[in-house]
Motif scaffolding. Structure first.
Motif, PDB file in Angstrom:
ATOM      1  N   THR A  92       0.649  -3.375   2.761  1.00  0.00           N
ATOM      2  CA  THR A  92       1.429  -4.345   2.011  1.00  0.00           C
ATOM      3  C   THR A  92       1.881  -3.671   0.722  1.00  0.00           C
ATOM      4  O   THR A  92       1.116  -2.950   0.079  1.00  0.00           O
ATOM      5  CB  THR A  92       0.612  -5.624   1.735  1.00  0.00           C
ATOM      6  N   ARG A  93       3.130  -3.893   0.368  1.00  0.00           N
ATOM      7  CA  ARG A  93       3.739  -3.153  -0.749  1.00  0.00           C
ATOM      8  C   ARG A  93       3.504  -3.865  -2.064  1.00  0.00           C
ATOM      9  O   ARG A  93       3.721  -5.082  -2.186  1.00  0.00           O
ATOM     10  CB  ARG A  93       5.228  -2.982  -0.497  1.00  0.00           C
ATOM     11  N   VAL A  94       3.116  -3.086  -3.044  1.00  0.00           N
ATOM     12  CA  VAL A  94       2.948  -3.578  -4.415  1.00  0.00           C
ATOM     13  C   VAL A  94       3.871  -2.775  -5.323  1.00  0.00           C
ATOM     14  O   VAL A  94       3.839  -1.541  -5.302  1.00  0.00           O
ATOM     15  CB  VAL A  94       1.484  -3.429  -4.886  1.00  0.00           C
ATOM     16  N   THR A  95       4.689  -3.483  -6.079  1.00  0.00           N
ATOM     17  CA  THR A  95       5.595  -2.837  -7.028  1.00  0.00           C
ATOM     18  C   THR A  95       5.295  -3.364  -8.420  1.00  0.00           C
ATOM     19  O   THR A  95       5.328  -4.581  -8.653  1.00  0.00           O
ATOM     20  CB  THR A  95       7.057  -3.113  -6.664  1.00  0.00           C
TER      21      THR A  95
ATOM     22  N   SER B 241       6.009  -8.004  -6.196  1.00  0.00           N
ATOM     23  CA  SER B 241       6.429  -7.376  -7.440  1.00  0.00           C
ATOM     24  C   SER B 241       5.768  -8.078  -8.614  1.00  0.00           C
ATOM     25  O   SER B 241       5.678  -9.306  -8.641  1.00  0.00           O
ATOM     26  CB  SER B 241       7.949  -7.466  -7.580  1.00  0.00           C
ATOM     27  N   VAL B 242       5.327  -7.294  -9.564  1.00  0.00           N
ATOM     28  CA  VAL B 242       4.629  -7.846 -10.725  1.00  0.00           C
ATOM     29  C   VAL B 242       4.955  -6.970 -11.925  1.00  0.00           C
ATOM     30  O   VAL B 242       5.222  -5.771 -11.782  1.00  0.00           O
ATOM     31  CB  VAL B 242       3.110  -7.919 -10.453  1.00  0.00           C
ATOM     32  N   GLN B 243       4.920  -7.570 -13.103  1.00  0.00           N
ATOM     33  CA  GLN B 243       5.166  -6.804 -14.326  1.00  0.00           C
ATOM     34  C   GLN B 243       3.899  -6.076 -14.754  1.00  0.00           C
ATOM     35  O   GLN B 243       2.783  -6.492 -14.394  1.00  0.00           O
ATOM     36  CB  GLN B 243       5.620  -7.749 -15.439  1.00  0.00           C
TER      37      GLN B 243
ATOM     38  N   LYS C 181      -0.464  -1.320 -13.557  1.00  0.00           N
ATOM     39  CA  LYS C 181       0.362  -0.330 -14.241  1.00  0.00           C
ATOM     40  C   LYS C 181       1.440   0.153 -13.282  1.00  0.00           C
ATOM     41  O   LYS C 181       1.257   0.079 -12.052  1.00  0.00           O
ATOM     42  CB  LYS C 181      -0.503   0.858 -14.671  1.00  0.00           C
ATOM     43  N   PRO C 182       2.531   0.689 -13.801  1.00  0.00           N
ATOM     44  CA  PRO C 182       3.587   1.199 -12.898  1.00  0.00           C
ATOM     45  C   PRO C 182       3.049   2.223 -11.902  1.00  0.00           C
ATOM     46  O   PRO C 182       3.520   2.272 -10.760  1.00  0.00           O
ATOM     47  CB  PRO C 182       4.584   1.828 -13.869  1.00  0.00           C
ATOM     48  N   GLU C 183       2.060   2.993 -12.301  1.00  0.00           N
ATOM     49  CA  GLU C 183       1.504   4.001 -11.391  1.00  0.00           C
ATOM     50  C   GLU C 183       0.668   3.390 -10.267  1.00  0.00           C
ATOM     51  O   GLU C 183       0.218   4.102  -9.369  1.00  0.00           O
ATOM     52  CB  GLU C 183       0.677   5.036 -12.156  1.00  0.00           C
ATOM     53  N   ASP C 184       0.449   2.083 -10.309  1.00  0.00           N
ATOM     54  CA  ASP C 184      -0.225   1.402  -9.197  1.00  0.00           C
ATOM     55  C   ASP C 184       0.751   1.029  -8.083  1.00  0.00           C
ATOM     56  O   ASP C 184       0.333   0.531  -7.032  1.00  0.00           O
ATOM     57  CB  ASP C 184      -0.923   0.129  -9.686  1.00  0.00           C
ATOM     58  N   THR C 185       2.043   1.261  -8.307  1.00  0.00           N
ATOM     59  CA  THR C 185       3.052   0.974  -7.283  1.00  0.00           C
ATOM     60  C   THR C 185       2.770   1.799  -6.040  1.00  0.00           C
ATOM     61  O   THR C 185       2.671   3.033  -6.108  1.00  0.00           O
ATOM     62  CB  THR C 185       4.456   1.288  -7.823  1.00  0.00           C
ATOM     63  N   ALA C 186       2.615   1.126  -4.903  1.00  0.00           N
ATOM     64  CA  ALA C 186       2.248   1.807  -3.662  1.00  0.00           C
ATOM     65  C   ALA C 186       2.210   0.799  -2.524  1.00  0.00           C
ATOM     66  O   ALA C 186       2.273  -0.412  -2.749  1.00  0.00           O
ATOM     67  CB  ALA C 186       0.875   2.469  -3.796  1.00  0.00           C
ATOM     68  N   VAL C 187       2.086   1.326  -1.324  1.00  0.00           N
ATOM     69  CA  VAL C 187       1.727   0.508  -0.170  1.00  0.00           C
ATOM     70  C   VAL C 187       0.210   0.577  -0.025  1.00  0.00           C
ATOM     71  O   VAL C 187      -0.362   1.667   0.060  1.00  0.00           O
ATOM     72  CB  VAL C 187       2.414   1.014   1.114  1.00  0.00           C
ATOM     73  N   TYR C 188      -0.419  -0.592  -0.012  1.00  0.00           N
ATOM     74  CA  TYR C 188      -1.867  -0.690   0.050  1.00  0.00           C
ATOM     75  C   TYR C 188      -2.299  -1.054   1.469  1.00  0.00           C
ATOM     76  O   TYR C 188      -1.745  -1.982   2.072  1.00  0.00           O
ATOM     77  CB  TYR C 188      -2.363  -1.749  -0.928  1.00  0.00           C
ATOM     78  N   SER C 189      -3.298  -0.320   1.961  1.00  0.00           N
ATOM     79  CA  SER C 189      -3.772  -0.538   3.328  1.00  0.00           C
ATOM     80  C   SER C 189      -5.291  -0.651   3.347  1.00  0.00           C
ATOM     81  O   SER C 189      -5.972   0.034   2.578  1.00  0.00           O
ATOM     82  CB  SER C 189      -3.365   0.630   4.228  1.00  0.00           C
ATOM     83  N   CYS C 190      -5.780  -1.477   4.241  1.00  0.00           N
ATOM     84  CA  CYS C 190      -7.223  -1.533   4.455  1.00  0.00           C
ATOM     85  C   CYS C 190      -7.576  -0.699   5.680  1.00  0.00           C
ATOM     86  O   CYS C 190      -6.730  -0.458   6.559  1.00  0.00           O
ATOM     87  CB  CYS C 190      -7.713  -2.965   4.602  1.00  0.00           C
ATOM     88  N   LYS C 191      -8.813  -0.249   5.708  1.00  0.00           N
ATOM     89  CA  LYS C 191      -9.244   0.652   6.767  1.00  0.00           C
ATOM     90  C   LYS C 191     -10.709   0.462   7.072  1.00  0.00           C
ATOM     91  O   LYS C 191     -11.513   0.161   6.189  1.00  0.00           O
ATOM     92  CB  LYS C 191      -9.021   2.109   6.323  1.00  0.00           C
ATOM     93  N   THR C 192     -11.072   0.630   8.341  1.00  0.00           N
ATOM     94  CA  THR C 192     -12.463   0.728   8.706  1.00  0.00           C
ATOM     95  C   THR C 192     -12.616   1.882   9.683  1.00  0.00           C
ATOM     96  O   THR C 192     -11.626   2.447  10.155  1.00  0.00           O
ATOM     97  CB  THR C 192     -13.000  -0.591   9.289  1.00  0.00           C
ATOM     98  N   ARG C 193     -13.853   2.237   9.928  1.00  0.00           N
ATOM     99  CA  ARG C 193     -14.104   3.390  10.805  1.00  0.00           C
ATOM    100  C   ARG C 193     -15.042   3.002  11.925  1.00  0.00           C
ATOM    101  O   ARG C 193     -16.085   2.362  11.701  1.00  0.00           O
ATOM    102  CB  ARG C 193     -14.713   4.537  10.000  1.00  0.00           C
ATOM    103  N   PHE C 194     -14.665   3.438  13.120  1.00  0.00           N
ATOM    104  CA  PHE C 194     -15.498   3.249  14.300  1.00  0.00           C
ATOM    105  C   PHE C 194     -15.891   4.633  14.797  1.00  0.00           C
ATOM    106  O   PHE C 194     -15.070   5.324  15.407  1.00  0.00           O
ATOM    107  CB  PHE C 194     -14.744   2.497  15.397  1.00  0.00           C
ATOM    108  N   GLY C 195     -17.099   5.040  14.535  1.00  0.00           N
ATOM    109  CA  GLY C 195     -17.504   6.390  14.923  1.00  0.00           C
ATOM    110  C   GLY C 195     -16.657   7.411  14.205  1.00  0.00           C
ATOM    111  O   GLY C 195     -16.674   7.509  12.984  1.00  0.00           O
ATOM    112  N   PHE C 196     -15.874   8.185  14.958  1.00  0.00           N
ATOM    113  CA  PHE C 196     -14.998   9.195  14.367  1.00  0.00           C
ATOM    114  C   PHE C 196     -13.552   8.729  14.290  1.00  0.00           C
ATOM    115  O   PHE C 196     -12.660   9.515  13.977  1.00  0.00           O
ATOM    116  CB  PHE C 196     -15.080  10.489  15.178  1.00  0.00           C
TER     117      PHE C 196
END
Length: 116
Positions: free
Chosen positions: A110-113, A11-13, A87-102
């Motif tokens: 990780t949750r950011v509020t 959580s952050v202001q 900003k408040p609109e940045d509140t979300a669960v953030y995920s990283c992703k990679t792709r292997f072929g298809f």
């Protein structure tokens, strides 16, 4: 097996900063492009935040351009998301992703509020 583990949320202001991390294992991290996504509460669709390619070139969504920075440490198999001027609109669960072929491989998120 492939594993992506995010950390650093909290959580952050408004106006504050956070750095998220994504620890990668089970694949040759330096050979793969990586992305960050987020999903806001309330059933919103997952949103692409940004991307960094194997050579370190990054691209960002317009909503975070100039505030967020993606970086990677190929020696440590780590991906980062530095978030400034949150900003408040940045509140979300953030995920990283990679792709292997298809096939995409995701972390658990990780949750950011952002709230005053």
């Amino acid at each position: 097996q492939v594993q992506l583990v995010e950390s650093g949320g909290g959580s952050v202001q408004p106006g504050g900063s956070l750095t998220l991390s994504c620890a990668a294992s089970g694949f040759t991290f330096r050979n793969f492009d990586m992305s960050w996504y987020r999903q806001a509460p309330g059933g919103k669709e997952r949103e692409w935040v940004g991307y960094i390619d194997k050579s370190g070139v990054s691209l960002y969504a317009g909503s975070v351009e100039g505030r967020f920075t993606i970086s990677r440490d190929n020696a440590q198999n780590m991906l980062y998301l530095q978030m400034n001027d949150l900003k408040p609109e940045d509140t979300a669960v953030y995920s990283c992703k990679t792709r292997f072929g298809f096939s995409d491989s995701w972390g658990q998120g990780t949750r950011v509020t952002v709230s005053s």
